[in-house]
Design a protein around this motif. Sequence first.
Motif, PDB file in Angstrom:
ATOM      1  N   HIS A   1     -14.361  28.271 -23.162  1.00 60.75           N
ATOM      2  CA  HIS A   1     -13.843  28.238 -24.531  1.00 60.75           C
ATOM      3  C   HIS A   1     -12.356  28.590 -24.547  1.00 60.75           C
ATOM      4  O   HIS A   1     -11.558  27.932 -25.224  1.00 60.75           O
ATOM      5  CB  HIS A   1     -14.643  29.197 -25.415  1.00 60.75           C
ATOM      6  N   LYS A   2     -11.988  29.609 -23.794  1.00 57.94           N
ATOM      7  CA  LYS A   2     -10.594  30.060 -23.756  1.00 57.94           C
ATOM      8  C   LYS A   2      -9.676  28.958 -23.203  1.00 57.94           C
ATOM      9  O   LYS A   2      -8.575  28.746 -23.702  1.00 57.94           O
ATOM     10  CB  LYS A   2     -10.499  31.330 -22.903  1.00 57.94           C
ATOM     11  N   ARG A   3     -10.120  28.284 -22.168  1.00 58.19           N
ATOM     12  CA  ARG A   3      -9.315  27.236 -21.523  1.00 58.19           C
ATOM     13  C   ARG A   3      -9.543  25.861 -22.135  1.00 58.19           C
ATOM     14  O   ARG A   3      -8.860  24.904 -21.781  1.00 58.19           O
ATOM     15  CB  ARG A   3      -9.607  27.181 -20.016  1.00 58.19           C
ATOM     16  N   ASN A   4     -10.564  25.752 -22.984  1.00 57.72           N
ATOM     17  CA  ASN A   4     -10.926  24.474 -23.588  1.00 57.72           C
ATOM     18  C   ASN A   4     -11.237  23.421 -22.521  1.00 57.72           C
ATOM     19  O   ASN A   4     -10.961  22.231 -22.698  1.00 57.72           O
ATOM     20  CB  ASN A   4      -9.836  23.977 -24.543  1.00 57.72           C
ATOM     21  N   SER A   5     -11.817  23.886 -21.394  1.00 53.81           N
ATOM     22  CA  SER A   5     -12.124  22.976 -20.298  1.00 53.81           C
ATOM     23  C   SER A   5     -13.100  23.643 -19.328  1.00 53.81           C
ATOM     24  O   SER A   5     -12.768  24.667 -18.730  1.00 53.81           O
ATOM     25  CB  SER A   5     -10.843  22.607 -19.545  1.00 53.81           C
TER      26      SER A   5
END
Length: 144
Positions: free
Chosen positions: A98-102
């Motif tokens: 979620h934090k890295r969106n990947s």
Amino acid sequence: MFSPSQADVRRFFCSVYAKALAGSTLEAIETIASQWMDEHPEYATDFADVDAALTSMGTADEGRTNPFLHLSMHLSISEQCSIDQPRGIRQAVELLTHKRNSLHQAHHEVMECLGEMLWESQQSGRPPQGDTYIACVQRHATRD
């Protein structure tokens, strides 16, 4: 516990690559491997020739990631998350994703933690410390 040899791992990935190219039916673990292989097209030639893959065992290509080790780590992390073992890894990877969106980027950061945990275990002669591993992933998830 299943403990494949380096040759077994290379044969597995080359077989998955060939089956995927041929459009053959893949087993569940092969499907996951194939999906990660699709994320790494730069390794396609490494998986295309099983004889070359086996011949190159034990040689290091300076400055280049070992594609078989790299994909093995992706598979390991995927399996750890699917069974939440060590306990808390699923949530930590989800938070990092979620934090890295990947998911892919998250896996690469988790690999750093996994490699560090395994190295420390080998150096100390102690079993891998799952709590330390989870804490490392959580640190990645909470830093900018």
